[in-house]
Each structure stands twice: as C-alpha cells, then as structure tokens.
Design a protein around this motif. Sequence first.
Motif, PDB file in Angstrom:
ATOM      1  N   ARG A  31       0.734  -1.147  -0.057  1.00 13.73           N
ATOM      2  CA  ARG A  31       0.071  -0.134  -0.055  1.00 13.73           C
ATOM      3  C   ARG A  31       0.824   1.137  -0.104  1.00 13.73           C
ATOM      4  N   LYS A  32       1.740   1.084   0.908  1.00 15.74           N
ATOM      5  CA  LYS A  32       2.825   2.554   1.014  1.00 15.74           C
ATOM      6  C   LYS A  32       3.523   2.704  -0.275  1.00 15.74           C
ATOM      7  N   TYR A  33       4.078   1.495  -0.782  1.00 13.13           N
ATOM      8  CA  TYR A  33       4.752   1.818  -2.047  1.00 13.13           C
ATOM      9  C   TYR A  33       4.356   1.124  -3.284  1.00 13.13           C
ATOM     10  N   SER A  34       3.115   1.741  -3.564  1.00 11.01           N
ATOM     11  CA  SER A  34       2.288   1.214  -4.522  1.00 11.01           C
ATOM     12  C   SER A  34       2.879   1.151  -6.048  1.00 11.01           C
ATOM     13  N   ASN A  35       3.720   1.943  -6.093  1.00  9.38           N
ATOM     14  CA  ASN A  35       4.526   1.831  -7.515  1.00  9.38           C
ATOM     15  C   ASN A  35       5.896   1.080  -7.428  1.00  9.38           C
ATOM     16  N   GLY A  36       6.095   0.557  -6.274  1.00 12.50           N
ATOM     17  CA  GLY A  36       7.239  -0.476  -6.133  1.00 12.50           C
ATOM     18  C   GLY A  36       7.179  -1.649  -6.768  1.00 12.50           C
TER      19      GLY A  36
END
Length: 467
Positions: free
Chosen positions: A50-55
Amino acid sequence: MRAALALLLLLAAAHALHRGKAYIRDKVCHEYRMLGKENFRTLTIIANSRKYSNGTFEEISHLVREIVSLAETCCTDGADPSCYDAGSTALSVKSCSADSPFPPHPGTAECCAHEGLERKLCLAALRHPPQPLPRYLQPSDKELCQAFREDPREFADRFLYEYASSYSQAPLPVLLGSTRSFLSMVSTCCISPAPNPCFLKEKLERKTLSLLTLTSNRICSRFLAYGKDKLSFSYLASLAQKVPTASFEDLLPLAEDAAEVSSQCCDSVAEDCMQKKLLEHTAKVCTALSARDGRFADCCKGKNLMENHFCILALPPAPAPKLPEAPEPTNKELCGKEGALHATRSLFELARRRPSLPDAVLAKLYDSSGKLRGECCSTKDPSACLDSNRKRMEAELPPFLEKASQLCGQYNKLPFLEFKKRLRESLAQAEPEAGPAQLEQLLEQRVSFASTCCLPDASPLLCASKV
C-alpha cells in the motif's frame, strides 16, 4: 483486530518520536509475538504494498524480508535490548545507500539527510502516490489454480502485493478482509473435486466484500485528492446532476454525510468502520431520494445495501430540467461569514443546469472560486475586485463550459467510433486553418480527456491536469 491492524503503521507513528527507541521496539515486538511470524509477515506485505504502490514485487519482497527478519531476531525472549535499535539503524542505512534494493521514493534523499530516530521515522512515513486506477486483473479460475498449485506461498505473496498496491487507498481493515477471503476461496476451490461450482458459490458470497473494496478505494482516493470540504462539494454536484429537481437544502446534508464517512473511515483501523458507515449513508440517501426519483427508487429496492450504493454511484446524470435563472450571490454574501456556502450554492445551481459537466471541471471551478474569494475579500475594495473578475469570467467561462458539456454529453451518449467521427468533423469546422497533423493532435487531446474524465468514476488524479 484493532491491535493487529495497529501493527500496519509499523514505525510510522509520529507520536513515537518523543517516546524514543524502546517504545518502537516494544510496540513492534508486542505485535510480532501476539500475531506470530506468518500473520506478521502477511500484514507487512499488505502494509508496504500500500505504502509503496509503485514499487516492484522484488523491491517489496526485499523490504518485507528485512522487517520480518529484524522482528524474528530481536523480539525473542532474552534478545539484547540494543538488537532492535542496531538492526533498524542498519535497515535505514541500507535504505539510504545508492544500490538500495528497497522501493525508491523521491523523498528518500531528504530523509537520509537526518540521522538516528529522526531518519527512521522520516523513512517510515514515506508513501508513494496511489495508482490513479486499480490495475489488478483477476486471472481465470484455471489460471488461479495452476499458479496456486505450483507454489502456494509465492502465489499468495504475489496476490497480496498486486491487490494491495492496486487498491492502496481502501482502508486497511477492508483490504485485509478482502485478501483473506480471496486466498481462502482459492485454497478451498483449487483442491475441491468440483472447482467450478465452488468458485461460483464463493464469488457470490464475496460479492459484497469485493464491492466494498472497489468502492472504498474510489471513495478514499477522492478523499486523498480533494480533502473533506472539496469532497463534500464533489458529492453535492454529482447528486445535483443525478437529481436536478432536488433542492440545495435536500442534497447538502447527504453530501456532507458522505464526506464525513470518508473522514472517519479512510484511515481508521476499526474493523467495520467503512462498511457500517457507508451502509448507514446509503440508507439515508435512499430515504431522502427514492420518492423523488424513480432511478434511485430502483437502486434502493435491493436487500443488499452495498449493491444499492454501487448502483447509485453508477447512475448517469439526468436530463437538465427547465429551471428559472439562478440568482447570483452578492459581493457582500461572498465575503461574509457564510461566503463559502453561498459560493457552493452557486456552483450547485450550475451543476444541476449542466448535467454533462464533468467532476474535473466542477472541481476546478470550486478551487477557482475559493481562490478568488480569498484574494478579493482581503483587499481594500472587495466589490471592485469581485466585479472585475466576474466580468472577465462572464466573457471567458460560458464558451468553455459549453465545450466541456458538449464533449462529455456526446461521449456518454454515442458509441465511441461515432463520437470520434463527429468530434473530428466539428474540430475541422472550428479550426479550418489547421493542418491534418494539428487536427489529429487536437482530436487525440479531446478524446483522451473524454475517455478519462467524462465518466462518473473518473480519477481526480488523472483529470486535474487535463482540464
């Protein structure tokens, strides 16, 4: 459940700053011991996806391994009290290295300028902007079972990552419930002697939860983009276009209630906040508008309130009724204590007279209205400032609003190819001196705007820059 979900904040709670290192260690270790390693790991995948949704999946996996390993090593009985602090410091150093395997973030360099606890808290608070639209596509039942049988753990990890990053704005309890339900369905049906009937049954049982995930992700994405006041206006304008015969006084409380649901539940770790409040809101809308509009009455007939809410969201605007000209707020009203309310009422009147105006345009007008009042009402002569701007807008705004209304009206009524054909013809007439390449560029710009922003569930993040 509340304690379990609190874990998902990990080190990011700002109030940890004044409590110091022991507080953070004790908090995380308490959750690790209470949940056990596997539940801790599952929640860590969801939280960081959720926090790093582009990771990438690999970047999230690296981060999860490090966090779980840190808890596993330092949260055992008899572990050295300095173990956790040393491990988390090493983790922050790795995050700041040039070849860090963790998800990159534009704010990392600023965090890495700090040291110690301040750096750790800064890194933990970083967050990617959400995906404009959910990108998760559920494979076929056959493909699901094939991937599950090959490697159940890898399948579960990838699903948690893809689903949580795609629906990153859905509240944590909703996301947790939805992912658990899905994985339970797959593990049950893929070992069933009759997988197809099993999947059919389980999907029907999951329908409410699936709709809740989709709807709450949309609601909370808009809340993040707009804030509470602007979100309230967005709901108001949408209702005004769907029920243009309803009054401002009828619809404003419903819009404010919808914004309050977002405010209370988008960041809540209470297990049933979003579902409970959203269903209460749907009941209020149905009570207020069913007798006024047959389409709302049809949506509200169902026994499943979540399906009723989804039906209401999907309603297209109604045809514009014949209404008398709306009175303009006076300069004194705009600069008075209830200036924002008068400005909102004026935009409400515009929305219900122009049902095809997209949310992105109305939201831009809302921003411009607030900015104008802020600039003019603080001058020595507010009336002169407002009158000057009003004359300029009266000249510039109507043609723009007409173009936007016509564009979205045609897009929502016509088949796509017919829409594109008519648009090409109207652009050729409006721009007779434009060459073929320039016309094609204009056409693609308008088509891109319409296909992105004329829909009821258009993403504010995508459309803001297109207006």
